[in-house]
Structure formats: structure tokens, C-alpha cells
Scaffold this motif. Structure first.
Motif, PDB file in Angstrom:
ATOM      1  N   ILE A 245      18.677   3.581   0.205  1.00 47.51           N
ATOM      2  CA  ILE A 245      17.967   2.308   0.317  1.00 47.51           C
ATOM      3  C   ILE A 245      16.465   2.561   0.341  1.00 47.51           C
ATOM      4  CG2 ILE A 245      17.611   0.211   1.690  1.00 47.51           C
ATOM      5  CD1 ILE A 245      20.350   0.744   3.000  1.00 47.51           C
ATOM      6  N   LEU A 246      15.753   1.827  -0.482  1.00 48.10           N
ATOM      7  CA  LEU A 246      14.286   1.798  -0.428  1.00 48.10           C
ATOM      8  C   LEU A 246      13.863   0.399  -0.035  1.00 48.10           C
ATOM      9  CD1 LEU A 246      11.351   2.708  -0.983  1.00 48.10           C
ATOM     10  CD2 LEU A 246      11.738   2.118  -3.400  1.00 48.10           C
ATOM     11  N   VAL A 247      13.161   0.286   1.080  1.00 48.50           N
ATOM     12  CA  VAL A 247      12.657  -1.008   1.530  1.00 48.50           C
ATOM     13  C   VAL A 247      11.153  -1.047   1.289  1.00 48.50           C
ATOM     14  CG1 VAL A 247      12.440  -2.650   3.416  1.00 48.50           C
ATOM     15  CG2 VAL A 247      14.443  -1.161   3.297  1.00 48.50           C
ATOM     16  N   ASN A 248      10.731  -1.848   0.323  1.00 49.38           N
ATOM     17  CA  ASN A 248       9.312  -2.021   0.036  1.00 49.38           C
ATOM     18  C   ASN A 248       8.761  -3.128   0.939  1.00 49.38           C
ATOM     19  OD1 ASN A 248       8.797  -0.120  -2.173  1.00 49.38           O
ATOM     20  ND2 ASN A 248      10.252  -1.369  -3.328  1.00 49.38           N
ATOM     21  N   ASN A 249       8.339  -2.715   2.121  1.00 48.17           N
ATOM     22  CA  ASN A 249       7.908  -3.662   3.147  1.00 48.17           C
ATOM     23  C   ASN A 249       6.391  -3.738   3.302  1.00 48.17           C
ATOM     24  OD1 ASN A 249       8.261  -5.259   5.773  1.00 48.17           O
ATOM     25  ND2 ASN A 249       7.241  -3.412   6.516  1.00 48.17           N
ATOM     26  N   ALA A 250       5.678  -2.694   2.871  1.00 46.75           N
ATOM     27  CA  ALA A 250       4.228  -2.658   3.070  1.00 46.75           C
ATOM     28  C   ALA A 250       3.550  -3.839   2.386  1.00 46.75           C
ATOM     29  CB  ALA A 250       3.660  -1.350   2.524  1.00 46.75           C
ATOM     30  N   GLY A 251       2.589  -4.420   3.065  1.00 45.09           N
ATOM     31  CA  GLY A 251       1.886  -5.551   2.487  1.00 45.09           C
ATOM     32  C   GLY A 251       0.589  -5.828   3.225  1.00 45.09           C
ATOM     33  N   MET A 252      -0.274  -6.581   2.570  1.00 48.65           N
ATOM     34  CA  MET A 252      -1.518  -7.004   3.207  1.00 48.65           C
ATOM     35  C   MET A 252      -1.776  -8.466   2.880  1.00 48.65           C
ATOM     36  SD  MET A 252      -4.665  -5.492   0.924  1.00 48.65           S
ATOM     37  CE  MET A 252      -5.824  -6.329   2.022  1.00 48.65           C
ATOM     38  N   LEU A 253      -2.641  -9.082   3.657  1.00 47.16           N
ATOM     39  CA  LEU A 253      -2.954 -10.494   3.473  1.00 47.16           C
ATOM     40  C   LEU A 253      -4.457 -10.693   3.455  1.00 47.16           C
ATOM     41  CD1 LEU A 253      -1.325 -13.608   4.922  1.00 47.16           C
ATOM     42  CD2 LEU A 253      -3.736 -13.235   5.464  1.00 47.16           C
ATOM     43  N   ILE A 254      -4.915 -11.508   2.524  1.00 45.16           N
ATOM     44  CA  ILE A 254      -6.303 -11.966   2.508  1.00 45.16           C
ATOM     45  C   ILE A 254      -6.272 -13.482   2.637  1.00 45.16           C
ATOM     46  CG2 ILE A 254      -8.379 -12.242   1.099  1.00 45.16           C
ATOM     47  CD1 ILE A 254      -7.787  -9.507  -0.110  1.00 45.16           C
ATOM     48  N   ASN A 255      -6.874 -13.980   3.696  1.00 42.56           N
ATOM     49  CA  ASN A 255      -6.935 -15.428   3.941  1.00 42.56           C
ATOM     50  C   ASN A 255      -8.359 -15.876   3.643  1.00 42.56           C
ATOM     51  OD1 ASN A 255      -6.729 -18.040   4.801  1.00 42.56           O
ATOM     52  ND2 ASN A 255      -5.900 -17.561   6.832  1.00 42.56           N
TER      53      ASN A 255
ATOM     54  N   ASN B 298      19.369   8.704   8.433  1.00 43.97           N
ATOM     55  CA  ASN B 298      18.091   9.380   8.244  1.00 43.97           C
ATOM     56  C   ASN B 298      17.095   8.386   7.663  1.00 43.97           C
ATOM     57  OD1 ASN B 298      19.132  11.956   8.979  1.00 43.97           O
ATOM     58  ND2 ASN B 298      19.985  12.191   6.924  1.00 43.97           N
ATOM     59  N   VAL B 299      15.991   8.207   8.344  1.00 44.16           N
ATOM     60  CA  VAL B 299      14.986   7.223   7.920  1.00 44.16           C
ATOM     61  C   VAL B 299      13.669   7.928   7.652  1.00 44.16           C
ATOM     62  CG1 VAL B 299      13.734   5.126   8.526  1.00 44.16           C
ATOM     63  CG2 VAL B 299      16.103   5.416   9.268  1.00 44.16           C
ATOM     64  N   TYR B 300      13.076   7.590   6.522  1.00 48.08           N
ATOM     65  CA  TYR B 300      11.776   8.127   6.125  1.00 48.08           C
ATOM     66  C   TYR B 300      10.788   6.963   6.069  1.00 48.08           C
ATOM     67  CZ  TYR B 300      14.561  12.151   4.762  1.00 48.08           C
ATOM     68  OH  TYR B 300      15.409  13.224   4.775  1.00 48.08           O
ATOM     69  N   GLY B 301       9.721   7.075   6.831  1.00 43.54           N
ATOM     70  CA  GLY B 301       8.763   5.980   6.912  1.00 43.54           C
ATOM     71  C   GLY B 301       7.411   6.348   6.338  1.00 43.54           C
ATOM     72  N   ILE B 302       6.791   5.394   5.666  1.00 47.39           N
ATOM     73  CA  ILE B 302       5.467   5.586   5.089  1.00 47.39           C
ATOM     74  C   ILE B 302       4.512   4.529   5.624  1.00 47.39           C
ATOM     75  CG2 ILE B 302       4.120   5.762   2.958  1.00 47.39           C
ATOM     76  CD1 ILE B 302       6.735   6.307   1.467  1.00 47.39           C
TER      77      ILE B 302
ATOM     78  N   MET C 184      23.356   7.786   5.568  1.00 49.75           N
ATOM     79  CA  MET C 184      22.507   7.312   4.481  1.00 49.75           C
ATOM     80  C   MET C 184      21.083   7.824   4.656  1.00 49.75           C
ATOM     81  SD  MET C 184      23.534   3.379   3.588  1.00 49.75           S
ATOM     82  CE  MET C 184      22.913   2.711   5.141  1.00 49.75           C
ATOM     83  N   ASN C 185      20.385   7.892   3.544  1.00 51.43           N
ATOM     84  CA  ASN C 185      18.961   8.199   3.541  1.00 51.43           C
ATOM     85  C   ASN C 185      18.208   6.926   3.170  1.00 51.43           C
ATOM     86  OD1 ASN C 185      19.339  11.012   4.036  1.00 51.43           O
ATOM     87  ND2 ASN C 185      19.884  11.268   1.876  1.00 51.43           N
ATOM     88  N   ILE C 186      17.290   6.517   4.034  1.00 48.12           N
ATOM     89  CA  ILE C 186      16.602   5.232   3.874  1.00 48.12           C
ATOM     90  C   ILE C 186      15.099   5.446   3.942  1.00 48.12           C
ATOM     91  CG2 ILE C 186      16.294   2.910   4.834  1.00 48.12           C
ATOM     92  CD1 ILE C 186      19.109   3.314   6.143  1.00 48.12           C
ATOM     93  N   VAL C 187      14.375   4.849   2.992  1.00 45.30           N
ATOM     94  CA  VAL C 187      12.913   4.910   2.983  1.00 45.30           C
ATOM     95  C   VAL C 187      12.363   3.523   3.263  1.00 45.30           C
ATOM     96  CG1 VAL C 187      10.853   5.394   1.616  1.00 45.30           C
ATOM     97  CG2 VAL C 187      12.887   6.820   1.341  1.00 45.30           C
ATOM     98  N   ILE C 188      11.392   3.436   4.167  1.00 44.26           N
ATOM     99  CA  ILE C 188      10.778   2.156   4.524  1.00 44.26           C
ATOM    100  C   ILE C 188       9.270   2.306   4.462  1.00 44.26           C
ATOM    101  CG2 ILE C 188      10.571   0.347   6.277  1.00 44.26           C
ATOM    102  CD1 ILE C 188      13.198   1.455   7.493  1.00 44.26           C
ATOM    103  N   THR C 189       8.614   1.468   3.693  1.00 44.63           N
ATOM    104  CA  THR C 189       7.146   1.486   3.648  1.00 44.63           C
ATOM    105  C   THR C 189       6.590   0.465   4.648  1.00 44.63           C
ATOM    106  OG1 THR C 189       6.876  -0.206   1.925  1.00 44.63           O
ATOM    107  CG2 THR C 189       7.272   2.059   1.194  1.00 44.63           C
ATOM    108  N   GLY C 190       5.343   0.672   5.037  1.00 43.12           N
ATOM    109  CA  GLY C 190       4.729  -0.252   5.991  1.00 43.12           C
ATOM    110  C   GLY C 190       5.495  -0.315   7.289  1.00 43.12           C
TER     111      GLY C 190
END
Length: 227
Positions: A75-85, A25-29, A1-7
């Protein structure tokens, strides 16, 4: 499989890379090129991991097509994120733009840009949301902007699942509770969740791999505690 993961330079994202790159195969951003290089050097099968150091809110089709030559993405995993407290009364428009650009537009943008490749593979989009973005769960002072951005991801997931079903692209989200990440420490200093990033990544991989075509348009709550 070809998998993309952000963050993917740290936390759950890096653990997903470690697991999936053993067989796929994993592609990371990520924006942090040093951490991406460090992650690649730590892998058992480093040749299975390729990365792009870039801001997900500014990526376009030309950049992605030059980077990933394969016709399909499974598979596309939209994992990137940020937090403002920050207390509600102190939040400004710039705060809103920063967090919504990453947490919402980043997910929207990557899903749209990879849609053709996902369609070829009859693939799936996995969005990482939060228990804070689910109705009738515990909410906490200082997290109004973060929780609202994750609520937007939950609704986007449901909308895209309906809109993309004729393309055979499934879309689901995981609404995560407390996991021992840098983001958790920022939101709740000193809190111990009892759930490691490796444990959560293993759960996500197992779930995604085992459901095949049975689940679509779901915001799946994964929480031992909240926080």
C-alpha cells in the motif's frame, strides 16, 4: 504487509502510522525529522516503523531503493499535502508551483517510483484528495489553488486506475471533508469539524483492508461536513 505513507509526521498521516504499525511494516516520509522521531518513540511497536526525512518532490529512485530493501510494497498512501489560503487576485506563479509540486507532483512522483514494488505485491495506491476537489461540492474563497490541486489528484486517480489495471495495481482516492487538522484551522480558523484525525484514519484503514479487489478508480467522498 509493507506500507508507505507520505506526510506522516502529523494529522491523519501520523494516525495511520499508529494503526498500521501495530501489525505491519510501515515506512513514513516527511520533511520534519524531529516529528518523525517523536512519532516513532510514541509507537507501541516502534521497530515496525522506519522513516525518511525528505522532500517528496525531490525524491528519486536511488534514494528510495537504498532506503527500502523489500521487493514489494502493498500500500502506498499519498497523504502529504499543503494549503495556500489566499484571494484569487493575490495568487502568483510561485504559489502555484509550491502547491502543485507537493499536492500533485509529489503524488505522481511517488506513485511512479514505487510502481515496480507495487506491481510485485499486486498492491494499491491510496490518494488523499478533498471534497474541494470534487465537482459540484461547496467551494470557498481563498481556496481556488488548493481545490484545483486536489481536483488534479482526483482525475489522476481515475487515469492511473485504468492504466495500471493490467499490472493488478489498484488506485483509489478519498475526497475528505472537514477533519480537525492544522490544515483545517488554516483554511477555516476557529471551525470545529467534529471529526478527529484518529477517526478518519481508522475509517481509511478499515475501508482499505475490507474492500480487497472490489474497488478501483473511485474517488470516495468521506465527509460529515464540507467544511
Amino acid at each position: 504487509m509493507n506500507i508507505v505513507i507520505t506526510g506522516c509526521s502529523k494529522g491523519i498521516g501520523s494516525e495511520l502510522v499508529k494503526i498500521w504499525s501495530e501489525k505491519h511494516n510501515v515506512y513514513g516520509i516527511s520533511r520534519d525529522i524531529d516529528k518523525l522521531k517523536e512519532l516513532k518513540s510514541s509507537l507501541s511497536f516502534p521497530d515496525n516503523f522506519d522513516f525518511l526525512a525528505h522532500d517528496i518532490t525531490k525524491i528519486n529512485a536511488e534514494i528510495l531503493n537504498n532506503w527500502i530493501q523489500e521487493d514489494s510494497i502493498d500500500i502506498l498512501v499519498n497523504n502529504a499535502g499543503m494549503l495556500i489560503n489566499k484571494p484569487f487576485k493575490e495568487i502568483h506563479y510561485d504559489d502555484y508551483r509550491k502547491i502543485m509540486d507537493v499536492n500533485f507532483w509529489g503524488t505522481f512522483n511517488l506513485s511512479q517510483l514505487f510502481l515496480e514494488k507495487l506491481t510485485v505485491a499486486k498492491g494499491q495506491i491510496v490518494n488523499i484528495s478533498s471534497m474541494g476537489g470534487v465537482n459540484f461540492t461547496s467551494k470557498f474563497p481563498g481556496l481556488s489553488l488548493y481545490s484545483s490541486s486536489k481536483a488534479a489528484i482526483s482525475i489522476l486517480t481515475e487515469c492511473l486506475a485504468e492504466e495500471l489495471k493490467d499490472l493488478n495495481v489498484r488506485v483509489n482516492a478519498f475526497a475528505l471533508g472537514a477533519v480537525q487538522t492544522e490544515m483545517l484551522e488554516k483554511a477555516f480558523p476557529g471551525y470545529e469539524s467534529g471529526i478527529t484525525t484518529k477517526e478518519m484514519a481508522s475509517f481509511i484503514v478499515t475501508f482499505v483492508s475490507s474492500t480487497i479487489n472490489l474497488v478501483n478508480g473511485q474517488v470516495i467522498r468521506v465527509a460529515k461536513s464540507n467544511p
